[in-house]
Design a protein around this motif. Structure first.
Motif, short mmCIF file in Angstrom:
data_model
loop_
_atom_site.label_atom_id
_atom_site.label_comp_id
_atom_site.label_asym_id
_atom_site.label_seq_id
_atom_site.Cartn_x
_atom_site.Cartn_y
_atom_site.Cartn_z
N TYR A 2 0.85 -1.19 0.00
CA TYR A 2 0.00 0.00 0.00
C TYR A 2 0.88 1.24 0.00
O TYR A 2 1.93 1.26 0.64
N ASP A 6 -0.90 2.00 7.43
CA ASP A 6 -2.07 1.28 7.95
C ASP A 6 -2.94 0.67 6.86
O ASP A 6 -4.16 0.66 6.96
N PHE A 7 -2.31 0.20 5.77
CA PHE A 7 -3.01 -0.51 4.69
C PHE A 7 -4.01 0.37 3.97
O PHE A 7 -5.05 -0.09 3.51
N GLU A 11 -3.24 0.10 -3.85
CA GLU A 11 -2.67 -1.22 -3.61
C GLU A 11 -1.88 -1.69 -4.82
O GLU A 11 -2.22 -1.38 -5.95
N THR A 32 5.84 2.33 -1.32
CA THR A 32 5.25 1.49 -0.29
C THR A 32 5.45 2.05 1.12
O THR A 32 6.55 2.40 1.51
N SER A 34 3.10 0.48 3.70
CA SER A 34 2.64 -0.63 4.53
C SER A 34 2.45 -1.84 3.61
O SER A 34 2.35 -1.69 2.39
N GLN A 36 1.01 -6.22 3.41
CA GLN A 36 0.44 -7.45 3.95
C GLN A 36 0.95 -8.59 3.10
O GLN A 36 0.81 -8.57 1.88
N ASN A 66 1.79 -8.83 8.54
CA ASN A 66 1.24 -7.50 8.29
C ASN A 66 2.18 -6.47 8.88
O ASN A 66 2.60 -6.59 10.02
N ALA A 68 1.95 -2.48 9.27
CA ALA A 68 1.16 -1.26 9.07
C ALA A 68 2.05 -0.04 8.87
O ALA A 68 1.62 0.97 8.32
#
Length: 88
Positions: A2, A6-7, A11, A32, A34, A36, A66, A68
């Motif tokens: 992301y 915090d996502f 994306e 980038t 964050s 996952q 993950n 964040a």
């Protein structure tokens, strides 16, 4: 991955086994903030690099993870590749 903490934000999806030697080709160089990592089997992960062509500093993330906030890695990732070299 992301482009916001915090996502949040846009994306960029990376499919299993895919490597990107130059994320600038996809408009994603140093974007980038964050990430996952999902659906990784035991022993699998992704190695991220500061520079294109898998150069510079590297950071390996293993398993389902993950992050964040990438801390000092915010806006630093320029290439990446999947790896099977994570501890089992």
């Amino acid at each position: 991955m992301y482009n916001g903490p915090d996502f949040l934000g846009q994306e960029f999806h990376v499919c299993y086994g895919t490597s990107y030697y130059n994320l600038a080709l996809y408009g994603w160089n140093d974007q980038t903030q964050s990430l996952q990592l999902a659906h990784a089997a035991v022993g699998q992960g992704v190695t991220f690099y500061w520079d294109i062509n898998y150069g510079g500093a590297s950071m390996r993330i293993c398993g389902n993870t993950n992050r964040a906030d990438l801390g000092s890695w915010d806006h630093k990732i320029s290439s990446l590749k999947w790896t099977n070299a994570c501890p089992r």
